[in-house]
Motif scaffolding. Structure first.
Motif, PDB file in Angstrom:
ATOM      1  N   GLY A  17       0.815  -1.207   0.000  1.00  0.00           N
ATOM      2  CA  GLY A  17       0.000   0.000   0.000  1.00  0.00           C
ATOM      3  C   GLY A  17       0.850   1.259   0.000  1.00  0.00           C
ATOM      4  O   GLY A  17       0.563   2.226  -0.731  1.00  0.00           O
ATOM      5  N   LYS A  18       1.902   1.259   0.806  1.00  0.00           N
ATOM      6  CA  LYS A  18       2.817   2.400   0.862  1.00  0.00           C
ATOM      7  C   LYS A  18       3.500   2.617  -0.485  1.00  0.00           C
ATOM      8  O   LYS A  18       3.662   3.755  -0.948  1.00  0.00           O
ATOM      9  CB  LYS A  18       3.856   2.154   1.950  1.00  0.00           C
ATOM     10  CG  LYS A  18       4.871   3.272   2.139  1.00  0.00           C
ATOM     11  CD  LYS A  18       5.791   2.964   3.308  1.00  0.00           C
ATOM     12  CE  LYS A  18       6.616   1.714   3.065  1.00  0.00           C
ATOM     13  NZ  LYS A  18       7.586   1.444   4.157  1.00  0.00           N
ATOM     14  N   THR A  19       3.866   1.513  -1.127  1.00  0.00           N
ATOM     15  CA  THR A  19       4.522   1.601  -2.431  1.00  0.00           C
ATOM     16  C   THR A  19       3.577   2.183  -3.480  1.00  0.00           C
ATOM     17  O   THR A  19       3.961   3.067  -4.265  1.00  0.00           O
ATOM     18  CB  THR A  19       4.999   0.201  -2.874  1.00  0.00           C
ATOM     19  OG1 THR A  19       5.907  -0.302  -1.903  1.00  0.00           O
ATOM     20  CG2 THR A  19       5.680   0.264  -4.230  1.00  0.00           C
ATOM     21  N   LEU A  20       2.344   1.688  -3.510  1.00  0.00           N
ATOM     22  CA  LEU A  20       1.364   2.180  -4.478  1.00  0.00           C
ATOM     23  C   LEU A  20       1.079   3.665  -4.263  1.00  0.00           C
ATOM     24  O   LEU A  20       0.891   4.418  -5.229  1.00  0.00           O
ATOM     25  CB  LEU A  20       0.073   1.371  -4.375  1.00  0.00           C
ATOM     26  CG  LEU A  20       0.160  -0.088  -4.813  1.00  0.00           C
ATOM     27  CD1 LEU A  20      -1.166  -0.801  -4.553  1.00  0.00           C
ATOM     28  CD2 LEU A  20       0.534  -0.196  -6.284  1.00  0.00           C
ATOM     29  N   LEU A  21       1.040   4.093  -3.008  1.00  0.00           N
ATOM     30  CA  LEU A  21       0.811   5.503  -2.706  1.00  0.00           C
ATOM     31  C   LEU A  21       1.952   6.360  -3.246  1.00  0.00           C
ATOM     32  O   LEU A  21       1.719   7.406  -3.874  1.00  0.00           O
ATOM     33  CB  LEU A  21       0.677   5.695  -1.195  1.00  0.00           C
ATOM     34  CG  LEU A  21       0.455   7.139  -0.709  1.00  0.00           C
ATOM     35  CD1 LEU A  21      -0.842   7.700  -1.301  1.00  0.00           C
ATOM     36  CD2 LEU A  21       0.426   7.196   0.813  1.00  0.00           C
ATOM     37  N   LYS A  22       3.188   5.915  -3.024  1.00  0.00           N
ATOM     38  CA  LYS A  22       4.344   6.658  -3.520  1.00  0.00           C
ATOM     39  C   LYS A  22       4.332   6.742  -5.042  1.00  0.00           C
ATOM     40  O   LYS A  22       4.632   7.786  -5.629  1.00  0.00           O
ATOM     41  CB  LYS A  22       5.643   5.988  -3.047  1.00  0.00           C
ATOM     42  CG  LYS A  22       5.929   6.147  -1.567  1.00  0.00           C
ATOM     43  CD  LYS A  22       7.250   5.476  -1.218  1.00  0.00           C
ATOM     44  CE  LYS A  22       7.579   5.642   0.257  1.00  0.00           C
ATOM     45  NZ  LYS A  22       8.865   4.965   0.603  1.00  0.00           N
ATOM     46  N   ILE A  23       3.982   5.611  -5.685  1.00  0.00           N
ATOM     47  CA  ILE A  23       3.926   5.593  -7.148  1.00  0.00           C
ATOM     48  C   ILE A  23       2.851   6.559  -7.646  1.00  0.00           C
ATOM     49  O   ILE A  23       3.053   7.308  -8.606  1.00  0.00           O
ATOM     50  CB  ILE A  23       3.648   4.167  -7.665  1.00  0.00           C
ATOM     51  CG1 ILE A  23       4.865   3.269  -7.409  1.00  0.00           C
ATOM     52  CG2 ILE A  23       3.310   4.182  -9.156  1.00  0.00           C
ATOM     53  CD1 ILE A  23       4.629   1.818  -7.736  1.00  0.00           C
TER      54      ILE A  23
END
Length: 363
Positions: A17-23
């Protein structure tokens, strides 16, 4: 550096989830900048965004490790149309996933081998020189013999259970009611085999003794320094795939290595009836004098006589150029590579697999 990888659904889901938010933030920011720029600047901004997103993905893979990395590796191998920055960064995961910390390495060695690295080896480099999806590798020595010590990440078994439950849910959604349990079982079984280093040691012994091809080098296992979670082998020094290609080798050198890879696979298939089933670039070491090192024997597939006979007949059909598509399809059906109940699947298989193979074998 984290002491262990996240293993539960919530903790691994939080990383994703954190990765998708950053992307999402990067993509939104890039879109706004590109909408105000010239054509040349738009292209530059897109390339920069791709690199930044690739870095985010790689950092996430380094934190997750395990099945997530293997999935990303397969994507990089099978989808060459992805942006070059994505493929380049994900390809690093074949040999350079960020390591676990030194204190945890010492703890694992102590629990598995009965002593700290300094107690067991003459030398032991705490900084891993290679790291992949399931473990990382350290240089060591004993009695003037260079060694490679692979240490499995803690919590990796739990992460497999978590990731496979999510993968099973995803595959079933796209399977449109078809039974995919055999696919899930095959993947899961191979993954659990890969984290059993005692089994890997036996596989390595087998290929070391039986894959007798000139210039192919298989490491020797030191069983007294190996357990289910640590495996120690002789060191194979050389260049990994990326460094070898970056050295600008001649076409003859590349052809010679390609022939060695080809020979090792088909000798394993038809003579040994066991194949190295994880032939990713990180498992090839390009050595001096044209030698090729093969490493990581955690994923091995035994081949039945029935499958081998059908596979051989398929090759002969393609080589004979009979132009009999029905016969070719029948071989693939027997091998279980397509679903005979789906006409749409058959047509797609013909267009995407058989026609290109016809062209390849005709050449």
């Amino acid at each position: 550096m984290a002491n262990s990888i996240p293993t539960g659904k919530l903790s691994r889901g939080a990383v994703v989830g954190k990765t998708l938010l950053k992307i999402g933030v990067k993509q939104t920011s890039s879109f706004v900048k590109r909408s105000l720029g010239s054509s040349s600047k738009k292209e530059y901004l897109k390339e920069q965004t791709d690199k930044e997103i690739a870095d985010i993905i790689f950092d996430s893979l380094g934190e997750l490790k395990g099945v997530s990395v293997k999935i990303a590796q397969q994507i990089a191998l099978s989808m060459p149309f992805l942006p070059p920055a994505y493929i380049e960064k994900i390809s690093q995961s074949f040999h350079s996933i960020p390591p676990i910390n030194k204190a945890l390495v010492r703890k694992i060695i102590k629990s598995q081998l009965g002593g700290y690295p300094s107690d067991i080896f003459d030398t032991f480099e705490m900084n891993a020189f290679a790291g992949a999806s399931l473990g990382q590798v350290h240089r060591a020595s004993l009695d003037n013999t260079p060694l490679a010590v692979k240490v499995q990440y803690t919590g990796i078994k739990r992460s497999i259970e978590t990731d496979m439950s999510l993968i099973q849910f995803s595959i079933k959604r796209f399977a449109k009611g078809k039974d995919v349990s055999h696919i899930i079982t095959e993947i899961t079984d191979r993954l659990y085999e890969e984290i059993d280093y005692e089994k890997e040691a036996k596989n390595c012994d087998f290929f070391h003794a039986n894959l007798n091809i000139k210039k192919i080098v298989i490491p020797k296992v030191y069983h007294n320094l190996s357990t289910r979670s640590v495996i120690t082998t002789s060191m194979i020094d050389g260049q990994n795939w990326d460094k070898y290609l970056a050295s600008n080798p001649s076409q003859k050198e590349k052809n010679d290595y390609a022939q060695l890879i080809f020979d090792s696979f088909f000798h394993s298939l038809y003579i040994l009836k066991k194949i190295h089933a994880d032939p990713n670039p990180g498992n090839f070491i390009f050595m001096e004098d044209g030698q090729l090192g093969l490493i990581d024997f955690g994923c091995i597939k035994e081949i039945s006589d029935e499958f081998l006979d059908a596979y051989n007949r398929l090759h002969l059909t393609l080589l004979e150029d009979k132009q009999d598509d029905k016969e070719t399809i029948a071989h693939y059906l027997k091998l279980g590579m397509i679903d005979e109940d789906s006409e749409e699947n058959m047509q797609h298989f013909y267009q995407e697999v058989i026609k290109p193979l016809d062209t390849l074998y005709a050449e």
